[in-house]
Design an enzyme around this catalytic site. Structure first.
Site, PDB file in Angstrom:
ATOM      1  N   GLU A 199       0.845  -1.208   0.000  1.00  0.00           N
ATOM      2  CA  GLU A 199       0.000   0.000   0.000  1.00  0.00           C
ATOM      3  C   GLU A 199       0.875   1.251   0.000  1.00  0.00           C
ATOM      4  O   GLU A 199       0.841   2.071   0.917  1.00  0.00           O
ATOM      5  CB  GLU A 199      -0.961   0.009   1.184  1.00  0.00           C
ATOM      6  CG  GLU A 199      -2.096  -0.963   1.009  1.00  0.00           C
ATOM      7  CD  GLU A 199      -3.282  -0.690   1.933  1.00  0.00           C
ATOM      8  OE1 GLU A 199      -3.128   0.068   2.896  1.00  0.00           O
ATOM      9  OE2 GLU A 199      -4.361  -1.245   1.676  1.00  0.00           O
ATOM     10  N   GLU A 250      -6.378  -7.533  -0.606  1.00  0.00           N
ATOM     11  CA  GLU A 250      -6.775  -7.428   0.797  1.00  0.00           C
ATOM     12  C   GLU A 250      -8.219  -6.985   0.894  1.00  0.00           C
ATOM     13  O   GLU A 250      -8.680  -6.134   0.137  1.00  0.00           O
ATOM     14  CB  GLU A 250      -5.960  -6.348   1.529  1.00  0.00           C
ATOM     15  CG  GLU A 250      -4.570  -6.699   1.904  1.00  0.00           C
ATOM     16  CD  GLU A 250      -3.934  -5.551   2.703  1.00  0.00           C
ATOM     17  OE1 GLU A 250      -4.653  -4.844   3.428  1.00  0.00           O
ATOM     18  OE2 GLU A 250      -2.727  -5.366   2.567  1.00  0.00           O
ATOM     19  N   HIS A 274      -8.323  -6.183  14.506  1.00  0.00           N
ATOM     20  CA  HIS A 274      -8.681  -6.379  13.094  1.00  0.00           C
ATOM     21  C   HIS A 274      -8.943  -7.865  12.886  1.00  0.00           C
ATOM     22  O   HIS A 274      -8.181  -8.704  13.335  1.00  0.00           O
ATOM     23  CB  HIS A 274      -7.520  -5.913  12.225  1.00  0.00           C
ATOM     24  CG  HIS A 274      -7.838  -5.740  10.777  1.00  0.00           C
ATOM     25  ND1 HIS A 274      -8.185  -6.786   9.950  1.00  0.00           N
ATOM     26  CD2 HIS A 274      -7.861  -4.624  10.004  1.00  0.00           C
ATOM     27  CE1 HIS A 274      -8.399  -6.316   8.725  1.00  0.00           C
ATOM     28  NE2 HIS A 274      -8.213  -5.017   8.734  1.00  0.00           N
TER      29      HIS A 274
HETATM   30  C1  GLA Z   1      -4.031  -2.123   4.815  1.00  0.00           C
HETATM   31  C2  GLA Z   1      -2.652  -2.675   4.999  1.00  0.00           C
HETATM   32  C3  GLA Z   1      -2.609  -3.852   5.929  1.00  0.00           C
HETATM   33  C4  GLA Z   1      -3.506  -3.623   7.116  1.00  0.00           C
HETATM   34  C5  GLA Z   1      -4.890  -3.329   6.649  1.00  0.00           C
HETATM   35  C6  GLA Z   1      -5.872  -3.129   7.769  1.00  0.00           C
HETATM   36  O1  GLA Z   1      -4.734  -2.720   3.820  1.00  0.00           O
HETATM   37  O2  GLA Z   1      -2.035  -3.023   3.784  1.00  0.00           O
HETATM   38  O3  GLA Z   1      -1.270  -4.041   6.334  1.00  0.00           O
HETATM   39  O4  GLA Z   1      -3.009  -2.539   7.843  1.00  0.00           O
HETATM   40  O5  GLA Z   1      -4.867  -2.140   5.908  1.00  0.00           O
HETATM   41  O6  GLA Z   1      -7.179  -2.973   7.286  1.00  0.00           O
END
Ligand code: GLA
Length: 682
Positions: free
Chosen positions: A162, A320, A371
């Site tokens: 990300e 994700e 989470h």
């Molecule tokens: C992002 C990040 C993950 C995690 C998620 C939590 O997508 O890439 O590492 O932090 O958010 O929702």
């Protein structure tokens, strides 16, 4: 199947020449004692997981000190995955620098607009422009590539993670130096920059590039073109990191595809993924539904259609999402029963060939301990893990859709640069929100069950019967010309208010609005027309009835009444009696102008009219509350029907439901909260 798809390592995965849908998620074994790893592998097999992302946040483990390396644990996990026939999406591990680096070299830290350093202790604490960060990151990538490039389990490379999620934009000294270099390359000499930035305004003339800075917090509105160029630079700088890491991976392991996880969701806007998509072998996206968003289900569909647009229509990876609650929204409720399945299969319906999650096992410690994961804190004896196992079975049943593609008759043009410009201050209205307006137009199509491709400004528009151009405030001449050609060639083009007004330097086009689209639309607008919050007006026309509108109204002059028809007029407000919606014949197509922000009902009626004129009908009929996703096509075609409602519904036609194995002759029931996926002849 594209050659650039995940490289499945084992022949038995390619049953009948067709790879499986990918299913899995981020796996962070370094957070768990070794004895858990074997349990993980067994549970992954039970759930049908076939792909895990490893190493995303492993830098501090892999390189515990500047000259110490420890790959033994990762070797062991890679081998365990290979032995378990679980393929690996291996991260380059550069997402988060370890404390030894940031404490010894605080100059690599990012800086915010006010000059505050963003310190270590969270993640992504690096300035993307830092040469030292780049050097150390590439050394790590080289070692990862050399060590694992030939590993049996390796299916895909995952650059960083990300990118820019927390460290873009960055206003550090490193960014300042790199921004100047980028500007010098773009403009050649500082006079060209002065012209592009309009620096005769407010005494901003620069004598040399050395005087230029990032648009840090200033006494009042910053120079808009400086802000726009800094946004371009920010996207470019991180893209350059992607390219640099990818170059190492491709040199060492040329056969392994490279991706990075985009963030096409909600209001994530710092990176121009339209430009980035060319640098990855397959597009991967992360998507999280906002629990408090009443339109969350639709936002998901928009993001998926946009991701497919970025992928050029090819299959893509949902890298994700969450199995249930996240930890970063103000309130994080778990997903409702069935929502995991519905959310996941909507992504597949819209072109995903992979459904992956953050993360495999919910963490015990750290900022994300609340989470969800596939294995929750409660353990495998839990509703969530059973749902994960059931999802694995669903995805296995859908194997035949892999590689199939989606073609639609409708395109919606979406441009990050237009977004960056529109979000700036000192505009006629602070009430215009680009993505929300784009989503609203998309939603009218979604409600009408007509598929839409969300495409970038450089997309080939020939072949679309309807092209929607909402709020495209900044537009380049080439894009405007492409949109006009689509109308000439027979498409119905719909342009909305405040579009085409500025060029690529954010300079206003003279002679009247909507600038670049004036000739196409056959209208001229002399004054822009924001409405005060809470104010509404009404428009009326035979084919759209009476509709409520707000946010914006324009005094529209029809330039050539012979060719341009007034479809609806303002009934009240400052331009009562004047044209509100127009339509001009262009070639064999139409060019529509909508000079106000129609509320949902009116927009939906207008979209209905445009679709009817263009001869575009919903592919499949379904009852209220049932989302029928665009058809995926290959050797067969597949209709995905997802019932978001509380009542049983149905979808028209018949077919074989791949999820139950039941053959249906007539309309197919879709239970409340349920999903059916029907195979029909191509
Ligand atoms: C992002 C990040 C993950 C995690 C998620 C939590 O997508 O890439 O590492 O932090 O958010 O929702």
């Amino acid at each position: 199947m594209s050659a650039s798809w995940i490289r499945w390592p084992w022949p038995e995965q390619l049953l009948e020449g067709r790879p499986p849908l990918a299913y899995g998620g981020d796996y962070n074994p370094e957070q768990w004692p070794r004895e858990v790893w074997a349990q993980d592998a067994a549970l992954m097999q039970e759930a049908g997981v076939n792909l895990v992302t490893l190493g995303v946040f492993s830098w501090a483990r892999l390189q515990p000190a500047p000259d110490a390396w420890d790959f033994a644990w990762l070797d062991e996990v890679m081998d365990l995955m290979a032995a378990s026939r679980i393929a690996v999406d291996l991260a380059t591990a550069t997402a988060s620098p370890p404390p030894w680096l940031t404490s010894a070299h605080p100059e690599v830290l990012p800086v915010d607009r006010s000059g505050h350093v963003l310190h270590q202790g969270a993640r992504q604490a690096y300035a993307p422009s830092s040469p030292l960060f780049r050097e150390l990151a590439l050394e790590l990538v080289e070692r990862m590539a050399q060590r694992y490039g030939g590993h049996e389990a390796l299916a895909l490379w995952h650059v960083s993670n990300e990118m820019g999620c927390h460290n873009a934009p960055d206003y550090s000294e490193a960014a300042e130096i790199a921004f100047r270099r980028w500007l010098a390359e773009r403009y050649g000499d500082v006079e060209a920059l002065n012209t592009a930035w309009g620096t005769d305004f407010w005494s901003q003339r620069y004598g040399s590039f050395e005087q230029v800075q990032p648009p840090r917090l200033a006494p009042t509105f910053p120079n808009p073109t400086q802000v726009l160029d800094f946004a371009r630079f920010t996207s470019w700088q991180l893209q350059d990191q992607l390219r640099a890491e990818a170059a190492v991976l491709r040199r060492v392991a040329p056969d392994v595809p490279v991706t990075t996880n985009f963030m096409v969701m909600g209001h994530t806007q710092h990176l121009d993924y339209t430009a980035w998509a060319a640098d990855v072998d397959l597009v991967a996206n992360d998507h999280y539904v906002m629990a408090a968003d009443p339109d969350g289900q639709h936002e998901l569909a928009f993001s998926a259609d946009h991701t497919r647009g970025l992928a050029g229509g090819r299959p893509w990876v949902l890298m994700e999402s969450s199995t249930s609650a996240v930890n970063w929204q103000p309130v994080n409720p778990p997903k409702a029963p069935g929502q995991l399945r519905r959310n996941s299969l909507v992504q597949v319906a819209r072109g995903a060939d992979a459904v992956c999650f953050f993360q495999w096992r919910a963490s015990r410690a750290g900022a994300e301990k609340y989470h969800s994961g596939l294995v929750p804190h409660a353990g495998a004896d839990s509703r969530l893990f059973r749902d994960a196992v059931a999802l694995g079975a669903d995805l296995a049943a859908l194997r035949e859709v892999v590689g199939s593609t989606i073609t639609n008759d409708v395109a919606l043009v979406f441009d990050y640069e237009a977004w960056w410009v529109l979000d700036q201050p000192a505009h006629p209205s602070a009430q215009l929100h680009y993505r929300e307006v784009a989503e609203a137009w998309h939603r009218s199509l979604w409600e009408s069950r007509v598929g839409v491709d969300v495409v970038g400004p450089d997309a080939d528009l020939s072949g679309y019967r309807v092209v929607l151009v909402p709020l495209l405030h900044l537009v380049r001449e080439e894009t405007a010309a492409r949109i006009a050609s689509a109308a000439e060639a027979g498409a119905s083009v719909v342009v909305t208010y405040f579009s085409g007004v500025v060029d690529e330097h954010d300079h206003v086009r003279l002679g009247g609005h909507p600038g670049a689209f004036r000739d196409l639309l056959g209208v001229r607008v002399e004054e822009l027309g924001p409405l005060l919050p809470g104010t509404t007006v009404h428009v009326h026309g035979p084919s759209v009835g009476t509709a409520t509108a707000g946010t914006w109204v324009e005094p529209v002059d029809v330039v050539d009444p012979g060719a341009t028809e007034v479809v609806a007029r303002y009934l009240d407000g400052p331009h009562a009696g004047g044209p509100a919606i127009t339509r001009a014949r262009r070639g064999s197509g139409w060019a529509w102008y909508v000079s106000t922000e129609l509320q949902d009902a009116g927009r939906r009626r207008l979209v209905g009219r445009v679709l009817a004129d263009a001869g575009v009908a919903p592919a499949v009929a379904a009852s209220e509350g049932v989302e029928v996703s665009v058809r995926r096509r290959g050797e067969a075609q597949w209709v995905f029907a997802v019932n978001h409602g509380q009542h049983a519904g149905e979808v028209g036609g018949g077919g074989l439901d791949l999820l139950t194995g039941t053959e249906h002759a007539g309309p197919v029931p879709v239970p409340a909260g349920g999903v059916v996926v029907l195979r029909r002849p191509a």
